[in-house]
Each structure stands twice: as C-alpha cells, then as structure tokens.
Design a protein around this motif. Structure first.
Motif, mmCIF file in Angstrom:
data_model
loop_
_atom_site.group_PDB
_atom_site.id
_atom_site.type_symbol
_atom_site.label_atom_id
_atom_site.label_comp_id
_atom_site.label_asym_id
_atom_site.label_seq_id
_atom_site.Cartn_x
_atom_site.Cartn_y
_atom_site.Cartn_z
ATOM 1 N N TYR A 36 58.208 40.181 48.287
ATOM 2 C CA TYR A 36 57.370 40.509 47.419
ATOM 3 C C TYR A 36 58.391 40.844 45.853
ATOM 4 O O TYR A 36 59.217 41.579 46.313
ATOM 5 N N GLN A 38 58.189 42.294 41.904
ATOM 6 C CA GLN A 38 57.253 42.734 40.902
ATOM 7 C C GLN A 38 58.375 42.894 39.402
ATOM 8 O O GLN A 38 58.628 44.168 39.111
ATOM 9 N N ARG A 43 52.243 41.454 37.104
ATOM 10 C CA ARG A 43 51.526 41.405 38.911
ATOM 11 C C ARG A 43 52.617 41.452 40.146
ATOM 12 O O ARG A 43 53.692 40.686 40.186
ATOM 13 N N LEU A 44 52.177 41.657 40.525
ATOM 14 C CA LEU A 44 53.436 41.818 41.818
ATOM 15 C C LEU A 44 53.307 40.684 42.549
ATOM 16 O O LEU A 44 51.761 39.836 42.977
ATOM 17 N N LEU A 46 54.859 36.961 44.791
ATOM 18 C CA LEU A 46 55.306 36.348 46.323
ATOM 19 C C LEU A 46 56.746 35.967 46.261
ATOM 20 O O LEU A 46 56.949 35.028 44.915
ATOM 21 N N TYR A 86 59.889 44.505 46.951
ATOM 22 C CA TYR A 86 59.064 44.679 48.527
ATOM 23 C C TYR A 86 59.559 43.679 48.769
ATOM 24 O O TYR A 86 59.206 42.538 48.792
#
Lengths: 109, 116
Positions: A36, A38, A43-44, A46, A86
């Motif tokens: 993921y 950001q 926003r976070l 995929l 992430y």
C-alpha cells in the motif's frame, strides 16, 4: 505469529536510480501480500498485490517464500514516487491486514 | 463515488471522555474495517464487520467497540479515553469478507483524535 517487517524507516535515492523497498514476513502457509502507498495529503491506497503479478507505475514485487520476503522494486525512480510505502499481509482468517511500520521513500533530482 | 467517508476529520477530547467516529463505505461494499494508526507506525487492526456482524477483532481493550448499520455504515466507539488513544483512526471498506475477499481495502482519510 504473523508479522511484517520493513527494516528501513527512510530510503533516499536520486531520480533515475533503482529502488528496492524491503519487506519480510512471518506467516504459516501461503500469505496474501500487498504493498500500500500513501502519497502526501492522500489516503492510503493499494499499489499492488502478489497474487495479481502485475506491474503498477513501474513497480514490481516478487514473493520469495524461501527468504519470506516481498521486496518492492522499481528500476528507475521518479520524483512522484516519493511517498510512504507499507507492506501488508492478511491474517489467517482473512479478516485483517497486518501492516509493517512503513518506509518513507524520498526521490530527489 | 466519493469513496470511503469518515467524520469527524479532527477532534480533541480529554481523558475519561467517550468518542464516536463514523464511517460510510463505498456504495456496494458490505465490509467495514477499523484501524488505528499511531504516529510512526503502520495501521493496526481494531475490528472488521460484515453484514452487520463482527467478523474480526484486534488486540484492543473492551473500551473499544463498534457496530455496523443496515446501510453498511459503521461507528467506532471508544470509552474512558486515555492519552495513548491519540491516533489517526482509519476506516476501510471492501466488497466481501474472509476467504472470498477481493483483497483490496479502500481507506478513508481518517479521523484524527487527540486526547488531552
């Protein structure tokens, strides 16, 4: 125990340089792994998942079960790649994503 | 589609108070999850709801509770707030739950809670 480890808090590279963001995991069985991203003030979202085996924005990630790794790679970094990344995997029940602590990628010209 | 929406975006509470955070999923998504993100850490799973039933719970105390409504929106409640509850609370929606999950979670922008 299921766990995701991202050993680098910050990775700084120059534009055009190769990038490798490291991710190691602990999981019993076949994990479902994701990256993921950001971007600043977004926003976070995929970036990619191992099951689809696709390349997104020039990024690829290969699952290495022997080394329990899922490193994210890009041959030539761009400034717009600067973001927080992430690595994550689903728990055994498929109900929760387990995230690493994240790596900040900074690409400068 | 506006995506996952959360409210409020920011709020300040004092220790011992209670807070309710709200989330509206993407239209058609029946699963809602809540995550807590403390500064410098990745998101940590709190709850997952699917079709109004709790499907998963993370390692959080009973002060944390949630529910999902018939329209699939959700609320996260935190009682007896502690300083350590200060964090960004993220809501995410997905199409299904469990083994049939498509895998992708769609996140909201979060509710930033500060406990003084």
């Amino acid at each position: 125990a299921q766990r995701v480890t991202q050993p680098e808090k910050l990775l700084s590279v120059f534009k055009g340089a190769p990038v490798e963001l490291k991710c190691n995991y602990s999981y019993s069985g076949s994990p479902e792994l994701f990256w993921y991203v950001q971007y600043s003030r977004q926003r976070l979202q995929l970036l990619l998942r191992h099951i689809s085996r696709e390349s997104i924005k020039g990024f690829t990630a290969d699952l290495n079960k022997g080394e329990t790794s899922f490193h994210l790679k890009k041959p030539f970094a761009q400034e717009e790649d600067s973001a927080m990344y992430y690595c994550a995997l689903y728990n055994q029940a498929g109900t929760a994503l387990i995230f690493g602590k994240g790596t900040t990628l900074s690409v400068s010209s | 589609d506006a995506g996952v929406t959360q409210s409020p975006t920011h709020l300040i509470k004092t220790r011992g108070q209670q807070v309710t955070l709200r989330c509206s999923p993407i239209s058609g998504h029946k699963s809602v999850s809540w995550y807590q993100q403390v500064l410098g850490q990745g998101p940590q799973f709190i709850f997952q709801y699917y079709e109004k039933e709790e499907r998963g719970r993370g390692n959080f105390p009973d002060r944390f509770s949630a529910r999902q409504f018939p329209n699939y929106s959700s609320e996260l409640n935190v009682n007896a707030l502690l300083l350590g509850d200060s964090a960004l609370y993220l809501c995410a929606s997905s199409l299904v739950s469990g083994a049939a999950n498509t895998g992708e979670l769609f996140f909201g922008e979060g509710s930033r809670l500060t406990v003084l």
